[in-house]
Write a protein that holds these residues in place. Structure first.
Motif, PDB file in Angstrom:
ATOM      1  N   LEU A  61     -51.184  81.146 -44.106  1.00 50.39           N
ATOM      2  CA  LEU A  61     -50.323  81.574 -45.213  1.00 50.39           C
ATOM      3  C   LEU A  61     -50.714  82.984 -45.605  1.00 50.39           C
ATOM      4  O   LEU A  61     -51.891  83.283 -45.791  1.00 50.39           O
ATOM      5  CB  LEU A  61     -50.493  80.646 -46.429  1.00 50.39           C
ATOM      6  N   LEU A  87     -50.176  85.759 -48.545  1.00 51.07           N
ATOM      7  CA  LEU A  87     -49.642  86.229 -49.823  1.00 51.07           C
ATOM      8  C   LEU A  87     -49.599  87.743 -49.720  1.00 51.07           C
ATOM      9  O   LEU A  87     -50.638  88.389 -49.595  1.00 51.07           O
ATOM     10  CB  LEU A  87     -50.551  85.814 -50.986  1.00 51.07           C
ATOM     11  N   GLN A  89     -44.532  88.067 -52.009  1.00 50.02           N
ATOM     12  CA  GLN A  89     -43.968  86.913 -51.322  1.00 50.02           C
ATOM     13  C   GLN A  89     -45.037  86.083 -50.611  1.00 50.02           C
ATOM     14  O   GLN A  89     -46.122  86.576 -50.317  1.00 50.02           O
ATOM     15  CB  GLN A  89     -42.905  87.350 -50.322  1.00 50.02           C
ATOM     16  N   CYS A  90     -44.689  84.809 -50.395  1.00 51.53           N
ATOM     17  CA  CYS A  90     -45.534  83.904 -49.613  1.00 51.53           C
ATOM     18  C   CYS A  90     -44.856  83.708 -48.265  1.00 51.53           C
ATOM     19  O   CYS A  90     -43.701  83.306 -48.208  1.00 51.53           O
ATOM     20  CB  CYS A  90     -45.655  82.551 -50.294  1.00 51.53           C
ATOM     21  N   CYS A 110     -42.526  78.209 -54.556  1.00 52.93           N
ATOM     22  CA  CYS A 110     -43.515  79.279 -54.739  1.00 52.93           C
ATOM     23  C   CYS A 110     -42.849  80.625 -55.016  1.00 52.93           C
ATOM     24  O   CYS A 110     -43.300  81.652 -54.530  1.00 52.93           O
ATOM     25  CB  CYS A 110     -44.470  79.339 -53.553  1.00 52.93           C
ATOM     26  N   VAL A 151     -49.336  79.960 -54.963  1.00 48.67           N
ATOM     27  CA  VAL A 151     -49.939  79.950 -53.624  1.00 48.67           C
ATOM     28  C   VAL A 151     -50.373  78.534 -53.252  1.00 48.67           C
ATOM     29  O   VAL A 151     -50.251  78.118 -52.101  1.00 48.67           O
ATOM     30  CB  VAL A 151     -51.111  80.962 -53.559  1.00 48.67           C
ATOM     31  N   ALA A 165     -47.396  76.885 -52.049  1.00 49.85           N
ATOM     32  CA  ALA A 165     -47.009  77.416 -50.733  1.00 49.85           C
ATOM     33  C   ALA A 165     -47.849  76.766 -49.639  1.00 49.85           C
ATOM     34  O   ALA A 165     -47.332  76.400 -48.577  1.00 49.85           O
ATOM     35  CB  ALA A 165     -47.162  78.933 -50.713  1.00 49.85           C
ATOM     36  N   LEU A 169     -55.912  81.006 -45.684  1.00 47.09           N
ATOM     37  CA  LEU A 169     -55.116  81.720 -46.690  1.00 47.09           C
ATOM     38  C   LEU A 169     -55.497  83.193 -46.628  1.00 47.09           C
ATOM     39  O   LEU A 169     -56.680  83.530 -46.740  1.00 47.09           O
ATOM     40  CB  LEU A 169     -55.395  81.161 -48.088  1.00 47.09           C
TER      41      LEU A 169
END
Ligand code: KG4
Ligand code: ZN
Length: 356
Positions: free
Chosen positions: A137, A139, A147-148, A213, A260, A263, A273
């Motif tokens: 993911l 961020l 945005q995610c 998210c 997050v 997400a 992450l």
């Protein structure tokens, strides 16, 4: 196409003018970056000034970057540039400069999506211990973006959510301005916040606890304006400004952590992450993201600041990953001479370049 020689990459989508030279394995042979400071007096990036500055800076910057790597232009195997998304004037300058060079040298031009470059920067050799395997993911939180993104492979991105009003950095900049700080406001606000009490003001947590998210920051901005209003034209007492800065930073971090976390839950087996963009430099936010990742049994990684903010190394790396993916799929060597600069270029379209 697996490149056989160094790649020259150019970044000019906002207010950073940058060149980098990468070896085919991604090692950085040289890089140079100029952060245009002409925008500070206007309190934000002025597109026309940015484009003119890119035009004035690029030829010399490219020449010096080649010199740093002790290379001559003829040694360059390919030229890459951010062709979008971003400010159209800067994109036109960088893209045309890179294409012109590629034509003069008889080498391919590789078009890079600037957001894809941010997304893949975590995979640059040495950035994340043990490497950043797909899917992870991202961020992305900068002055222009929030945005995610589920990064599932080269060219395979899913936007899980994003801001419905301001970008996170934009909110930091606007609030910093209200508190009487200079531009860009994020770093100045973080510094002031270290003197303040994050619990001093009860600020809203927009969208916290909601499904999905998406992000929203404009309500926070309004809440700060309301706290400042009683002071009228008087300067804010420093302790009040520091408490507001700390409370704002806490609110943003709470909201981003919540979004997050959702997400991560929306993804299928994320490995990591990652945060990128200027706002990822914020220490309070980083601490919260580390907690979120740990709660999901994952590691948190942020590329070093120079790679989080706009730079040409990530552009070069995205070009190399794209070439390698095309080769892996048995596609013909890429040459993107037909690509035009694009102020908007949704990541969802990136898979198209690997379709036959
Ligand atoms: O990624 P970036 O350098 O440029 C683009 O917007 O593309 O991000 C700049 C943004 C600015 O809004 C700046 O205020 C914010 O990142 N920023 C920060 C911090 N450092 C930079 N925001 C919060 N805390 C920071 N330490
Ligand atoms: Zn950027």
């Amino acid at each position: 196409m697996q490149l056989v020689g160094p790649l020259l990459a150019i970044e000019s989508s906002c207010d950073e003018t940058a060149c980098a030279i990468l070896a085919p394995d991604g090692s950085v042979l040289a890089q140079r970056l100029v952060s245009q400071d002409a925008h500070a007096e206007f309190g934000g990036v002025v597109p026309e000034i940015a484009a003119r500055a890119h035009l004035a800076l690029l030829p010399d910057l490219a020449r010096r970057t080649l010199q740093d790597a002790t290379l001559s232009p003829a040694d360059v195997a390919a030229v890459a540039a951010s062709v979008g998304p971003g400010l159209i004037g800067g994109l036109v300058v960088g893209t045309n400069f890179a294409k012109g060079l590629a034509i003069a040298l008889g080498r391919p031009f590789i078009a890079v999506n600037h957001i894809e470059a941010h997304a893949l920067s975590a995979r640059l050799p040495g950035v994340v211990e043990g490497g950043a395997a797909f899917p992870f993911l991202l961020l992305l939180a900068s002055g222009g973006h929030c945005q995610c993104l589920a990064v599932e492979g080269v060219g395979r991105y899913r936007r899980l959510g994003g801001t419905i009003d301001d970008a996170a950095g934009e909110a930091f900049d606007k609030v910093a301005k209200m508190l009487g700080l200079g531009w860009p406001g994020g770093p100045a606000l973080e510094k002031l916040a270290s003197e303040g009490d994050p619990k001093a003001f009860a600020l809203p947590r927009p969208l916290k606890g909601r499904e999905g998210c998406d992000f929203s920051f404009s309500g926070l901005k309004t809440a700060i304006a309301r706290q400042i209003a009683p002071y009228g034209s008087e300067p804010l007492p420093r302790t009040v400004a520091a408490d507001l800065a700390a409370s704002f930073q806490q609110a943003v971090s709470d909201v981003v952590a919540d979004r997050v976390s959702n997400a991560l839950a929306m993804m299928d087996g994320p490995t990591l992450l990652v945060a990128a963009g200027g706002v990822a430099a914020n220490k309070t936010l980083r601490a919260r993201l580390t907690e979120v990742a740990e709660r999901h049994g994952l590691r948190f990684a942020a590329p070093p600041l120079a790679l989080c903010t706009d730079n040409a190394v990530m552009v070069g790396w995205a070009a190399l990953e794209t070439c390698a993916e095309a080769a892996r799929l048995g596609l013909p060597a890429l040459d993107d001479m037909q690509f035009r600069p694009r102020p908007r270029w949704p990541l969802a379209e990136m898979a198209e370049r690997f379709e036959v």
